[in-house]
Design a protein around this motif. Sequence first.
Motif, short mmCIF file in Angstrom:
data_model
loop_
_atom_site.label_atom_id
_atom_site.label_comp_id
_atom_site.label_asym_id
_atom_site.label_seq_id
_atom_site.Cartn_x
_atom_site.Cartn_y
_atom_site.Cartn_z
N ASP A 297 0.87 -1.58 0.01
CA ASP A 297 -0.19 -0.19 -0.02
C ASP A 297 1.06 0.96 0.08
OD1 ASP A 297 -1.90 2.41 0.09
OD2 ASP A 297 -2.48 0.77 2.15
N LEU A 298 0.97 1.72 -1.50
CA LEU A 298 1.47 2.68 -1.08
C LEU A 298 1.15 3.93 -1.91
CD1 LEU A 298 3.07 0.42 -2.96
CD2 LEU A 298 5.61 1.79 -2.71
N SER A 299 1.92 6.01 -1.61
CA SER A 299 1.53 6.33 -2.43
C SER A 299 2.45 7.40 -3.10
CB SER A 299 0.70 7.43 -1.40
OG SER A 299 1.40 8.41 -0.97
N ALA A 300 2.27 7.87 -4.56
CA ALA A 300 3.39 8.66 -4.64
C ALA A 300 3.38 10.07 -5.42
CB ALA A 300 3.87 7.97 -6.09
N ASN A 301 4.33 11.03 -5.39
CA ASN A 301 4.65 12.02 -6.20
C ASN A 301 5.37 12.61 -6.33
OD1 ASN A 301 4.00 15.38 -6.57
ND2 ASN A 301 3.57 15.81 -4.34
N LEU A 302 5.19 12.58 -8.26
CA LEU A 302 6.38 12.55 -8.93
C LEU A 302 6.24 12.72 -10.16
CD1 LEU A 302 5.60 7.97 -9.78
CD2 LEU A 302 7.37 9.72 -7.53
N LYS A 303 7.45 13.45 -10.39
CA LYS A 303 7.74 14.25 -12.08
C LYS A 303 8.20 13.58 -12.94
CE LYS A 303 7.02 18.97 -9.52
NZ LYS A 303 7.52 20.33 -9.11
N PHE A 304 7.74 13.41 -14.21
CA PHE A 304 8.40 12.90 -15.27
C PHE A 304 8.88 14.27 -16.58
CE2 PHE A 304 8.68 10.46 -18.71
CZ PHE A 304 9.25 9.16 -19.07
N ASP A 305 9.83 14.00 -16.70
CA ASP A 305 10.43 15.35 -17.14
C ASP A 305 10.42 14.74 -18.98
OD1 ASP A 305 11.23 17.54 -19.23
OD2 ASP A 305 12.51 18.28 -17.04
N VAL A 306 10.61 15.06 -19.92
CA VAL A 306 10.87 14.61 -21.19
C VAL A 306 11.86 14.77 -21.61
CG1 VAL A 306 8.52 13.24 -21.74
CG2 VAL A 306 8.87 15.17 -22.49
N GLN A 307 12.11 16.24 -21.50
CA GLN A 307 13.10 17.46 -22.26
C GLN A 307 14.65 16.72 -21.81
OE1 GLN A 307 11.69 19.11 -24.34
NE2 GLN A 307 13.98 19.84 -24.94
N PRO A 308 15.32 16.68 -21.08
CA PRO A 308 16.47 15.93 -20.73
C PRO A 308 16.21 14.54 -21.55
CG PRO A 308 15.52 16.62 -18.85
CD PRO A 308 14.32 16.39 -19.74
N GLU A 309 17.54 14.10 -21.60
CA GLU A 309 18.78 13.48 -22.43
C GLU A 309 19.37 12.29 -21.48
OE1 GLU A 309 18.45 9.85 -24.65
OE2 GLU A 309 16.83 10.78 -24.98
N PRO A 310 19.06 11.15 -21.49
CA PRO A 310 17.38 10.49 -21.28
C PRO A 310 16.13 11.38 -19.73
CG PRO A 310 18.69 8.97 -20.21
CD PRO A 310 19.14 9.82 -20.41
N PRO A 311 14.74 10.64 -20.27
CA PRO A 311 13.84 11.68 -19.58
C PRO A 311 14.13 11.37 -18.51
CG PRO A 311 12.81 10.92 -21.50
CD PRO A 311 14.30 10.15 -21.36
N MET A 312 13.90 12.29 -17.19
CA MET A 312 13.85 12.21 -15.60
C MET A 312 12.89 11.72 -15.42
SD MET A 312 16.41 12.53 -13.39
CE MET A 312 16.76 12.69 -11.77
N LEU A 313 12.92 11.59 -14.06
CA LEU A 313 11.69 11.15 -13.00
C LEU A 313 12.13 11.36 -12.08
CD1 LEU A 313 8.82 9.22 -12.71
CD2 LEU A 313 10.01 7.79 -11.94
N SER A 314 11.29 12.15 -11.08
CA SER A 314 12.21 12.34 -9.96
C SER A 314 10.81 12.53 -8.92
CB SER A 314 12.40 13.61 -9.69
OG SER A 314 11.77 14.32 -9.93
N GLY A 315 10.81 12.04 -7.49
CA GLY A 315 10.13 12.69 -6.45
C GLY A 315 10.33 11.93 -6.02
N ASN A 316 9.00 11.34 -4.90
CA ASN A 316 8.95 10.83 -3.31
C ASN A 316 7.99 9.48 -3.87
OD1 ASN A 316 6.82 12.03 -1.57
ND2 ASN A 316 7.62 13.72 -2.49
N ILE A 317 8.40 8.83 -2.87
CA ILE A 317 7.32 7.46 -2.81
C ILE A 317 7.32 6.90 -1.61
CG2 ILE A 317 6.43 5.31 -3.26
CD1 ILE A 317 7.84 5.70 -5.76
N ASN A 318 5.60 7.35 -0.68
CA ASN A 318 5.54 6.64 0.86
C ASN A 318 4.98 5.22 0.62
OD1 ASN A 318 6.59 9.41 1.37
ND2 ASN A 318 4.95 10.03 0.96
N ALA A 319 5.37 4.85 1.99
CA ALA A 319 4.77 3.69 1.77
C ALA A 319 3.81 3.07 3.21
CB ALA A 319 5.33 2.53 1.37
#
Length: 650
Positions: A297-319
């Motif tokens: 059982d989790l929750s997440a707050n994420l940002k996915f930026d497709v501009q960089p090469e390769p794309p970048m996923l950042s944020g936090n995941i709480n469980a």
Amino acid sequence: MSRNFRSSLFVLILLLLVGVVVSELLGWRYLRSPIATFASSALNREVQIDPPFRLHFRSTIQISAGGLSIAAPEWAGEKPFLSLKTFEIRAAWKSLFGGPVSLPLVAIDKGEVRLIRSSLDKATWQFTDYKEAAPNEVDKSLPLPVVKKVELGLIKIVLGDNVNDLRLNIVAHTSESSDGKVLSIIADGSLRNDPVTAEIEASNILSTDAGDSTKLFRVKSSLGETKFFFTGSVENLFAADGIKGQVRAEGPSLGVMTAIPGVTLPATPPYLLEGDITREGQVVTLKLETVKIGHSDLSANLKFDVQPEPPMLSGNINAKKLVLQDLAPSVGAKPEPKKGKRKPSTPGGRVLPAKEFDIPSLHAMDADIRLDIDKLDLGTNALLPLQALATQLVLKDGRLALNDIEATIAKGSLAGMFKLDAETNNAKPIFEADLRLKNVDLAQWVNGDKINGEDMISGRFTGNVRVTGTGRSVAAILGTLDGQLHGQIRHGTLSHLVMELGGLDLAQAIGVAISAKKPLPLNCAMIDLPIHKGQVKSKLFLLDTTDTLFFMTGSVALDSEKLDLRLVPAPKDWSPVSLRSPITISGQFADPSVAIDAAPIAMKILGGLALAAITPAAAILALVDFGETDRGDGCKAAVTMMREKIKKNG
């Protein structure tokens, strides 16, 4: 200037004006063929414009025709790339003078588009020589037009992409509703042999005019067993920009989403995701209040930026709760079977996961994610979960790491890191782990049954493991493992029943069960296991109590999954009916065999039969083990005794 010349010039201008007026009234019909010829030359494809053709220069530039056809390249067959029946397009005058292309109206009565791609350099929509662009590169020379109104009859789109193994049949049309023009799209086909379906309803969705703030958008789609739902708004469908709404996704594994270019997600048990999604420019933001993965059982707050090469996923995941078994598929292990079903057998009776990692997916994107886990369930009732685990997940250039791991474990602590370096696709990834346990309360952590109210084992455990290995799977890495495992229990105790059953001491085992003696203090409990090329050898493994010294010899072969261990109990006290002999642990991980070393017991029994010929009472003498002489307390004395015992028994 002569009068005749002026008269001729006036007549010429008048004729031109009359010609323009007549042409405008007639819709410049004679330009149909020249425009088709010019387009054919520019596109290097045959272009046909069917009558009735009309072109009007009024408040907007208006062009309409009975049909438009653009041929497909020869390799794609005889059917045209584009075929439209009865269309009208209106363009703003500023579109001719360097401004953005503005289209107040695009109306198509009927049409068909065939989007076929056989390879990267062969696609029906490519009109120039193929030039491989960098991923996520946006062609700024072709800005998207501003469309105010779209009216579509029946539009068919056939998509066949051999590069991505994608096949789709799409039908689209618009209709009137209280929300304005509503676009309806129905699609079905396949992606990599998995069935694909989609149903889309949207109001004003094809309009890219910034003044249209309300563009309701509803999506219901599926890929195999994966289902996706979206309800919200999209400001610009062509640019997939200005997305805002609620999303829901469910399916058998998050790993299926790896089919989406630029996305890397692990294989998991069935999952459910619910939350909000927005996209502004090149950044997609996900706020997922519900993330159910298996039993986690989790929750997440994420940002996915497709501009960089390769794309970048950042944020936090709480469980609130993360079950270790739910991560098993991500490392090639079998997921937990459903209730009522047997766990699938492994090839060749192997236990360690041999499925190779998806190395290319580690290069598809980078990531920097904070993980905060309230409870990490280790997947067994024998051990209590870890609490308050925190770590930083970093994926960069194919190098995956869990850095700065910290957790609370049974009043003690866990710290360390994991790394998997797969920077080079063709090389074997390098694995590294460094974990440290400190002051772990075994009585609390080991969640086993108590015996007459006493813990099977207690004490504070402190230890560490540092290992490295190489390989493309868990089994391959463990088969090449090098390193060391150390551990020690302080202020420990061990249940009498465990000790005496371990030594097959029948008299004391029964006595403990009846008298419920207090737990035996552990004078020493130490482990020191060197690991070299997947071979774990017992350099030091002992439990020393006032009654018995246990030590283990032998090895564990991680590459072949073979066990070759001897657990030797050395009694320190006198005990009648003592049948103490080494316990052997052998066989494969999948089918271990635990047995009593028969040779020492057989010698005692034969001696007993010889004595029985003299007197029956003497038969008991061969079964009596008077133990070793006292060698003092502490681990140093226990280690000395263990080494002498090993030397004595060969």
